[in-house]
Design a protein around this motif. Structure first.
Motif, short mmCIF file in Angstrom:
data_model
loop_
_atom_site.label_atom_id
_atom_site.label_comp_id
_atom_site.label_asym_id
_atom_site.label_seq_id
_atom_site.Cartn_x
_atom_site.Cartn_y
_atom_site.Cartn_z
N LEU A 42 0.82 -1.22 0.00
CA LEU A 42 0.00 0.00 0.00
C LEU A 42 0.85 1.26 0.00
O LEU A 42 0.46 2.27 -0.60
N LEU A 47 -3.03 2.12 -5.32
CA LEU A 47 -3.95 1.52 -4.36
C LEU A 47 -4.93 0.55 -5.02
O LEU A 47 -5.36 0.78 -6.15
N ASP A 49 -8.68 -1.37 -5.37
CA ASP A 49 -10.07 -0.93 -5.27
C ASP A 49 -10.73 -1.49 -4.02
O ASP A 49 -11.64 -0.88 -3.46
N LEU A 75 -5.44 5.87 3.35
CA LEU A 75 -5.89 4.49 3.16
C LEU A 75 -7.24 4.17 3.78
O LEU A 75 -7.84 3.15 3.45
N LEU A 78 -10.36 2.79 1.84
CA LEU A 78 -10.32 1.56 1.05
C LEU A 78 -11.31 0.56 1.62
O LEU A 78 -11.22 0.19 2.80
N THR A 80 -12.71 -2.64 2.89
CA THR A 80 -12.03 -3.84 3.38
C THR A 80 -13.07 -4.86 3.82
O THR A 80 -13.92 -4.56 4.66
#
Length: 132
Positions: A42, A47, A49, A75, A78, A80
């Motif tokens: 990262l 980055l 998707d 970050l 993002l 997750t």
């Protein structure tokens, strides 16, 4: 879609690759064996998707990784998705408190695994966050 798959089990990696090979759309999978390796990826700048994250890993647990990820201004947005065998309610609640986009328990049957993974990909393919 570009996916960062954080998983220390090679069989699980092969299972994900097999599942997505059957999907209509092609996806790029970047693999990391643990949270530390994922953070290095990262930091590289390009980055993903979406992130698929196992909770039970060596060196750094999934929850430790999430805590670092969500505290980083670059970050934290993002999406997750937890992909784990842990049915521990405390894990589930802690992950949602930190800010995950979903929590999937790995089913025993491959067909059920493939179905769940497909549903997640189908959703994120139409998500406006991914398009932004």
């Amino acid at each position: 879609m570009k996916v960062l798959f954080i998983e220390d089990d090679m069989i699980e990696s092969m299972k994900l690759q097999r599942a997505i090979s059957k999907f209509q759309y092609k996806h790029t999978i970047i693999e990391a064996k643990n949270g530390e390796e994922a953070l290095e990826i990262l930091k590289g700048g390009d980055l993903p998707d979406i992130i698929f994250l196992d909770l039970n890993m060596p060196r750094m647990s999934g929850i430790e990784f999430l805590t670092i990820l969500k505290s980083d201004d670059r970050l934290k947005y993002l999406p997750t998705v937890i992909l784990t065998t842990s049915e521990n309610r405390a894990d589930l609640l802690e992950c949602f408190r930190i800010g995950i986009a979903g929590y999937i328990i790995k089913p025993l049957k491959y067909e059920d695994y493939e179905s769940k993974i497909k549903k997640v990909f189908d959703y994120w393919e139409i998500s406006e966050l991914i398009k932004a």
